[in-house]
Write a protein that holds these residues in place. Structure first.
Motif, PDB file in Angstrom:
ATOM      1  N   LEU A  10      -5.312   5.625  -0.012  1.00  0.00           N
ATOM      2  CA  LEU A  10      -4.113   4.916   0.422  1.00  0.00           C
ATOM      3  C   LEU A  10      -4.252   4.455   1.870  1.00  0.00           C
ATOM      4  O   LEU A  10      -3.914   3.327   2.220  1.00  0.00           O
ATOM      5  N   LEU A  11      -4.776   5.303   2.704  1.00  0.00           N
ATOM      6  CA  LEU A  11      -5.028   4.959   4.096  1.00  0.00           C
ATOM      7  C   LEU A  11      -6.112   3.903   4.209  1.00  0.00           C
ATOM      8  O   LEU A  11      -5.984   2.930   4.944  1.00  0.00           O
ATOM      9  N   GLY A  12      -7.187   4.101   3.468  1.00  0.00           N
ATOM     10  CA  GLY A  12      -8.321   3.209   3.542  1.00  0.00           C
ATOM     11  C   GLY A  12      -7.978   1.772   3.215  1.00  0.00           C
ATOM     12  O   GLY A  12      -8.517   0.839   3.812  1.00  0.00           O
ATOM     13  N   GLU A  59      -8.111  -3.904   5.313  1.00  0.00           N
ATOM     14  CA  GLU A  59      -7.491  -5.212   5.520  1.00  0.00           C
ATOM     15  C   GLU A  59      -7.558  -5.620   6.988  1.00  0.00           C
ATOM     16  O   GLU A  59      -7.921  -6.751   7.326  1.00  0.00           O
ATOM     17  N   GLN A  60      -7.240  -4.692   7.868  1.00  0.00           N
ATOM     18  CA  GLN A  60      -7.195  -5.011   9.283  1.00  0.00           C
ATOM     19  C   GLN A  60      -8.593  -5.121   9.895  1.00  0.00           C
ATOM     20  O   GLN A  60      -8.861  -6.025  10.687  1.00  0.00           O
ATOM     21  N   MET A 106     -11.420  -5.926   8.406  1.00  0.00           N
ATOM     22  CA  MET A 106     -12.129  -7.116   7.945  1.00  0.00           C
ATOM     23  C   MET A 106     -11.531  -8.412   8.489  1.00  0.00           C
ATOM     24  O   MET A 106     -12.177  -9.454   8.479  1.00  0.00           O
ATOM     25  N   LYS A 107     -10.295  -8.363   8.983  1.00  0.00           N
ATOM     26  CA  LYS A 107      -9.755  -9.507   9.715  1.00  0.00           C
ATOM     27  C   LYS A 107     -10.479  -9.676  11.043  1.00  0.00           C
ATOM     28  O   LYS A 107     -10.737 -10.787  11.505  1.00  0.00           O
ATOM     29  N   LEU A 108     -10.794  -8.537  11.660  1.00  0.00           N
ATOM     30  CA  LEU A 108     -11.536  -8.563  12.915  1.00  0.00           C
ATOM     31  C   LEU A 108     -13.005  -8.913  12.691  1.00  0.00           C
ATOM     32  O   LEU A 108     -13.632  -9.556  13.524  1.00  0.00           O
ATOM     33  N   HIS A 109     -13.548  -8.452  11.568  1.00  0.00           N
ATOM     34  CA  HIS A 109     -14.978  -8.604  11.286  1.00  0.00           C
ATOM     35  C   HIS A 109     -15.161  -9.181   9.887  1.00  0.00           C
ATOM     36  O   HIS A 109     -15.535  -8.464   8.950  1.00  0.00           O
ATOM     37  N   TYR A 162     -12.909   1.698  15.038  1.00  0.00           N
ATOM     38  CA  TYR A 162     -11.590   1.162  14.701  1.00  0.00           C
ATOM     39  C   TYR A 162     -10.685   2.253  14.143  1.00  0.00           C
ATOM     40  O   TYR A 162      -9.513   2.361  14.511  1.00  0.00           O
ATOM     41  N   VAL A 163     -11.233   3.053  13.259  1.00  0.00           N
ATOM     42  CA  VAL A 163     -10.449   4.139  12.655  1.00  0.00           C
ATOM     43  C   VAL A 163      -9.933   5.096  13.719  1.00  0.00           C
ATOM     44  O   VAL A 163      -8.801   5.574  13.654  1.00  0.00           O
ATOM     45  N   LEU A 164     -10.746   5.360  14.721  1.00  0.00           N
ATOM     46  CA  LEU A 164     -10.375   6.307  15.765  1.00  0.00           C
ATOM     47  C   LEU A 164      -9.588   5.672  16.907  1.00  0.00           C
ATOM     48  O   LEU A 164      -9.202   6.360  17.849  1.00  0.00           O
ATOM     49  N   SER A 165      -9.361   4.383  16.850  1.00  0.00           N
ATOM     50  CA  SER A 165      -8.638   3.687  17.913  1.00  0.00           C
ATOM     51  C   SER A 165      -7.135   3.897  17.776  1.00  0.00           C
ATOM     52  O   SER A 165      -6.636   4.295  16.719  1.00  0.00           O
TER      53      SER A 165
END
Length: 295
Positions: free
Chosen positions: A55-57, A62-63, A65-68, A276-279
């Motif tokens: 659910l988190l993933g 989405e976010q 892959m918008k950046l990358h 990103y996950v840890l940001s």
């Protein structure tokens, strides 16, 4: 006590942890600002494992892959055991697990990468026991939960409820949530043969929401249209609700950590994904979904 979801294109969990190991040289080390897009970053990152964490993933993928847009994130569930098995046989970049890796699993992983595996505690979760909204029972002790899931208690009237049979729902044995409940609630004993096994927490919540006499368990983030029971360590203890505050401060008796396992230190797209996950942005997404950062 240790403190420790069907294919989906996704990414996974969260959290900047003081004292928790993270990839060396991570981009978010200096300030607390989200990592900037990396020009030219590309590749495929595979993530497998815990159904609790999908659910988190989904939100993170989405976010990120918008950046990358040149990075493809492939996440599948199947359970923590499935993810760790993929880590061992080299078919995933990241394993998601809602339980700590076992010593035997660690040793097998080290046969491929002697310096690994790398462990990251990425979020806090609370194992919640769900009942139907109409069920008058509000709280149970861990001992009562154990007796229900061992089959020693089979009617709700035995724990202050209606004179009706208890319909028990559980998870498959590859699930880290299943392992957590077996270890922390059942003291390692086997679940009753009457337990109905379901393939994910969402399925458990759906079943309990329709079965007036049902009880099931799963992550706190999945509780929708069911009642979450308060839990007591013993008969003399206070009944604690699985609220964000109680899970984060450890007062809820069934709090746990959620993990990423990597075969070795991350580089390239995998490392950017972890940054990103840890940001702060990644942590905020996790909080929005219903999980909690590890302090």
């Amino acid at each position: 006590m240790r403190t420790q979801y069907r294919p989906l294109i996704a990414l996974v969990l969260l959290t900047l942890v003081s004292g928790c190991r993270r990839p060396s040289g991570s981009a978010g080390d200096d300030a607390g600002t989200p990592p900037s897009p990396t020009p030219g970053l590309q590749g495929t990152v595979t993530v497998k494992g815990s159904d609790t964490m999908v659910l988190l993933g989904q939100r993170w993928a989405e976010q990120f892959m918008k950046l990358h847009p040149e990075v493809k994130l492939q996440v599948t569930g199947g359970g923590s055991g499935t993810g760790i098995a993929a880590l061992i046989n080299g078919t995933t970049d990241i394993a998601m697990s809602s339980r700590p890796i076992k010593d035997a699993e660690r040793q097998m992983a080290q046969q491929r990468h002697p310096a690994g595996p790398v462990e990251l505690a990425v979020a806090l979760d609370g194992i919640t026991f769900y009942v139907h909204e109409s069920n008058p029972v509000e709280a149970l002790t861990i001992e009562q939960l154990k007796a229900i899931y061992l089959g020693d208690l089979s009617r709700w009237k035995d724990v202050g409820g209606n004179d009706a049979p208890i319909v028990v729902y559980s998870r498959e044995n590859s699930s880290g949530t299943y392992v957590f409940v077996k270890d922390e609630v059942l003291d390692g004993e086997d679940f009753t043969s009457r337990a109905l096994t379901l393939p994910g927490t969402a399925a458990v919540v759906n079943a309990v929401g329709q079965e007036r006499n049902g009880i099931g368990y799963g992550g706190a983030a999945y509780a929708r249209r069911v009642k979450e029971l308060r839990v007591k360590k013993d008969a003399r203890s206070e009944a604690i609700a699985p609220t964000p505050e109680n899970i984060q401060n450890g007062s809820y008796p069934l709090s746990r950590r959620l993990y990423f396992y990597l075969p070795k230190e991350a580089t390239g797209a995998t490392r950017a994904f972890l940054d990103y996950v840890l940001s702060p942005e990644g942590q905020e997404i996790a909080i929005t979904v219903g999980y909690f950062p590890v302090k």
